[in-house]
Scaffold this motif. Structure first.
Motif, PDB file in Angstrom:
ATOM      1  N   GLN A 171       1.770   6.714  -6.862  1.00  0.00           N
ATOM      2  CA  GLN A 171       0.669   7.549  -7.313  1.00  0.00           C
ATOM      3  C   GLN A 171       1.439   8.941  -7.099  1.00  0.00           C
ATOM      4  N   LYS A 198       2.195   1.561  -3.482  1.00  0.00           N
ATOM      5  CA  LYS A 198       1.419   2.068  -4.298  1.00  0.00           C
ATOM      6  C   LYS A 198       1.079   3.813  -4.141  1.00  0.00           C
ATOM      7  N   ARG A 199       0.875   4.222  -2.620  1.00  0.00           N
ATOM      8  CA  ARG A 199       0.906   5.744  -2.675  1.00  0.00           C
ATOM      9  C   ARG A 199       1.931   6.468  -3.171  1.00  0.00           C
ATOM     10  N   GLU A 233       0.866  -1.114   0.008  1.00  0.00           N
ATOM     11  CA  GLU A 233       0.268   0.076   0.069  1.00  0.00           C
ATOM     12  C   GLU A 233       0.958   1.232   0.042  1.00  0.00           C
TER      13      GLU A 233
END
Length: 108
Positions: A93, A89-90, A86
């Motif tokens: 992004q 992913k952040r 996670e």
């Protein structure tokens, strides 16, 4: 004399019957000893089985506890990996967003 002969015959019959009963009692005593030995053997076997059952139950409990611990450790690793994923992913992004801003500007 006739009565005496009848009594003597009766005494002989009773002696024979007594001997037969004595033999039966002796045979019964021998049988009881045999059954006592069998009972003792079965009793020891039962005690051994109870001990073995307790050992098996103890081993099963240990294995269940070990499996639960392993499961907990696996779950903790999975949670840590998920959190790391996670986070990645952040980060991706944010970096992608920065790349878009760098290429096209901040927008209107």
């Amino acid at each position: 004399a006739d009565i005496l002969n009848r009594y003597n015959k009766r005494i002989e019959q009773l002696k024979t019957a007594n001997e037969a009963l004595t033999l039966q009692i002796d045979e019964t005593a021998v049988s009881m000893k045999v059954y006592d030995r069998k009972f003792e053997k079965l009793h020891r076997s039962k005690i051994d089985l109870i001990k073995r059952k307790r050992e098996v139950e103890s081993e099963l409990t240990k294995r269940k506890e070990a499996a639960a611990k392993l499961h907990d450790e696996k779950s903790a690793k999975e949670i840590a990996l998920f959190e790391k994923l996670e986070g990645l992913k952040r980060r991706l992004q944010r970096e992608s967003h920065r790349d878009v801003i760098d290429k096209f500007g901040p927008g209107p």
